[in-house]
Structure formats: structure tokens, C-alpha cells
Design a protein around this motif. Sequence first.
Motif, short mmCIF file in Angstrom:
data_model
loop_
_atom_site.label_atom_id
_atom_site.label_comp_id
_atom_site.label_asym_id
_atom_site.label_seq_id
_atom_site.Cartn_x
_atom_site.Cartn_y
_atom_site.Cartn_z
N ALA A 287 -39.39 8.25 -22.26
CA ALA A 287 -40.24 8.21 -21.18
C ALA A 287 -40.35 9.41 -20.35
O ALA A 287 -41.34 9.71 -19.98
N ALA A 288 -39.30 10.17 -20.12
CA ALA A 288 -39.15 11.41 -19.54
C ALA A 288 -39.98 12.35 -20.21
O ALA A 288 -40.73 13.06 -19.45
N ARG A 289 -39.89 12.32 -21.41
CA ARG A 289 -40.54 13.42 -22.16
C ARG A 289 -42.08 13.38 -22.11
O ARG A 289 -42.65 14.31 -21.97
N GLN A 290 -42.40 11.95 -21.99
CA GLN A 290 -43.95 11.63 -21.92
C GLN A 290 -44.52 12.04 -20.51
O GLN A 290 -45.58 12.82 -20.40
N LEU A 291 -43.60 12.12 -19.44
CA LEU A 291 -44.13 12.14 -18.24
C LEU A 291 -44.25 13.65 -18.15
O LEU A 291 -45.07 14.30 -17.36
N TRP A 292 -43.07 14.45 -18.59
CA TRP A 292 -43.40 16.03 -18.44
C TRP A 292 -44.50 16.70 -19.53
O TRP A 292 -45.14 17.46 -18.94
N ASN A 293 -44.58 16.09 -20.53
CA ASN A 293 -45.71 16.55 -21.27
C ASN A 293 -47.11 16.29 -20.68
O ASN A 293 -47.89 17.03 -20.68
N VAL A 294 -47.28 15.19 -19.84
CA VAL A 294 -48.46 14.74 -19.44
C VAL A 294 -48.65 15.86 -18.22
O VAL A 294 -49.87 16.39 -17.94
N ALA A 295 -47.58 16.08 -17.48
CA ALA A 295 -47.86 16.94 -16.11
C ALA A 295 -48.17 18.18 -16.60
O ALA A 295 -49.01 18.84 -15.93
N ALA A 296 -47.37 18.71 -17.81
CA ALA A 296 -48.08 20.13 -18.06
C ALA A 296 -49.18 20.08 -18.75
O ALA A 296 -49.78 21.26 -18.58
N GLN A 297 -49.65 19.26 -19.49
CA GLN A 297 -50.89 19.38 -19.96
C GLN A 297 -51.98 18.91 -19.21
O GLN A 297 -53.10 19.82 -19.11
N GLN A 298 -51.75 18.35 -17.95
CA GLN A 298 -52.85 18.15 -16.82
C GLN A 298 -52.87 19.30 -15.81
O GLN A 298 -54.11 19.83 -15.69
N ASP A 299 -51.91 20.09 -15.42
CA ASP A 299 -51.83 21.11 -14.35
C ASP A 299 -51.22 22.23 -14.83
O ASP A 299 -51.31 23.27 -14.25
N GLY A 300 -50.96 22.63 -16.28
CA GLY A 300 -50.50 23.73 -16.66
C GLY A 300 -49.12 23.87 -16.76
O GLY A 300 -48.28 23.74 -16.03
N GLY A 301 -48.74 24.28 -18.18
CA GLY A 301 -47.31 24.47 -18.42
C GLY A 301 -46.53 25.54 -17.90
O GLY A 301 -45.32 25.82 -17.73
N GLU A 302 -47.45 26.67 -17.24
CA GLU A 302 -46.74 27.62 -16.77
C GLU A 302 -46.27 27.71 -15.24
O GLU A 302 -45.33 28.43 -14.58
N ARG A 303 -46.54 26.38 -14.62
CA ARG A 303 -46.02 26.20 -13.26
C ARG A 303 -44.48 25.83 -13.38
O ARG A 303 -43.99 25.64 -14.16
#
Length: 318
Positions: A287-303
Motif C-alpha cells: 500500500a505504501a509503495r503504491q502511494l509513493w509511486n502515484v505521488a511521483a508519477q503525478q507530481d514528479g519524482g525529482e521532488r
Amino acid sequence: MGTGTVNRRRRTHASGQSLTHRNVIMADQQLGFIGVGVMGRPMARRLLEQGHSLVIYDKDQRALDELGALGARVAGSVREVADTADIIFTSLPSPAIFKAVALGDDGIVDGCAVRILVDLSTVGSRAEQEVAAGLAAKGIETVDAPVSGGAAGAKKGTLALMIAGKPAVVEQVRPLFEVFGKVFIVGEQPGQGQLLKLLNNMLSTTAFAITSEAFVAGVKGGLDPEVMMSVINAGSGKNGATLDKFPKHVLPGTYDFGFPLSSVCKDVGLAVEECQALGVPMWLGNAARQLWNVAAQQDGGERDLTELVRTVQGWSYR
């Protein structure tokens, strides 16, 4: 290699002497450092500040220039480092890059000087074991040595190092580890340090994720952010996020912990895969993995990872 041979004899002779003396002995030894990014650069800098001779390589010219100005010798390739230094540190961003640097054409495996590789990266136990086996075939020893504590800890020398390797080899490089922080010997097999590091990172980032959800819910419900963190830290809900990352990087609005979302996704993904390979189902980890992946895909992994709070806010105010 002549100087390295002399140093090895001196280290053997000094094995029963004080740590201070061993540090002096190792100070004139040629060390290598490949990967001087967010974590590698401050660690390499600390070695230079302690008087060690260092040859470095990275694709980031700015990082090379910064350390070159401090006295590091800048190499033109991985192979040049491996032909120059008998102990090499690596701090690299992914398993694929680590394997290419270690075992690829003109990689560390082809070096004529290197005899010990110390890997400070977080790349997972499978990559670590593959590299260790490949280098062992050429007579090169490895020490699995991932670190925890972030860029701030790397700068201050307060990292936690999770060390796995042959005791005799670890003893040769231990004085160098103590330049970076506190040493924990976790095993003798390559990959054991990686496993512990991934478990640590999964706990840390999962705590930050759930704290972000709780924080946004509290603010949306009218609670004062400062009061909320103070109460949580006085109670049973405190964790690394409430004690450190929120007070230092979220509440001030700086969002500058120094670790990108993309790296969180990589580490959590590796952790989940390793745990599942051990037969652990990982309901919460997934579940945590999915949350982080969605956040990175949505707003950018460089943040910065602390900006997850902003992502959760965005989801909550639609």
C-alpha cells in the motif's frame, strides 16, 4: 600498487594498535569514490577533510569540480579509478547502474589496482550478491555497507552504516567507516546490509506517508499544526517523521530533507520485493509503495520526499 603494498604491511603490523594510529596509517592510502551525488559528495568530502588521498568519478561535472577544488583527483572513467585506487567506495542510484559500474566493460572488475569494493549504495541484496560473486572471481573483496541518515547525516558524519562482509576485510576499512558515522556489523554475507537498509527505509517512508495523511486530516479539521506535532510527539504516535522531518522540513515550509521521491519509490519497491521473496506478504508495504509511486508519477519524482504532504493535501481538497 607499490604504495598500497607498503600500506598493507603497515596495517598488519598495526592491527593491535589504537584506532587513532590506524587512521594515521590509512590517511596516505589511495582511495577511490565513484558516485559523488547527494550522498556520495558529502561522504567523499569528509574523507578529503580527514587527509585521505582520493580519486573520484561521476557523470556530474559540477560535483567533480567541487571535490576537485578540495584536492580530489578527478578521473575520466570508472576504469581509471579502478586502476589507481586499491579501496573504492561506490554510492550509486540504482541496481542496474551499480552492476554496470562494477561488472561492465572497463568497470571495477577490470581494474589493476582495486582489491576492495565498499558499496554504500542502496541497491538490494540480489544486486549486491551478483556483484560480490563477479568481483570475487577476479580476487576483489566486497563490503556491503549501505548508510542511513540522509544528506544531513552524511555532511555531519552521523550516518548509521550497516556493514556486512568478511571480518578480516571489514577490519581493514573500519577506520574509514568511522569518518562517516556509527558502524553496525550486521553479518558476513553480501546482501545482509542491503536487507536491513531496505527494511529501515520502508519503515521510515511508510511512517512519513501515514503521518502526512494524519497531518492533512488534522489541519483540515481545524487543528494547529505546531500543537498537533507537539501532542503527537508527547504521546504514542511519535515516529521519525513527527520527531524530525515534519518539525525541520514540513512545518517551516522548506521541504528540503534532501531525498527525492524517485529514490523512495526505488527503495520501497526493492524492500517489498525482497520481503515477498522471503515469503512475507507485505500488505502494508504494498500500500505504501503504491502511494509513493502515484505521488511521483503525478507530481514528479525529482521532488523532495517531504513534498508528499502537498500531494496528499491536493487529493484532500478536491
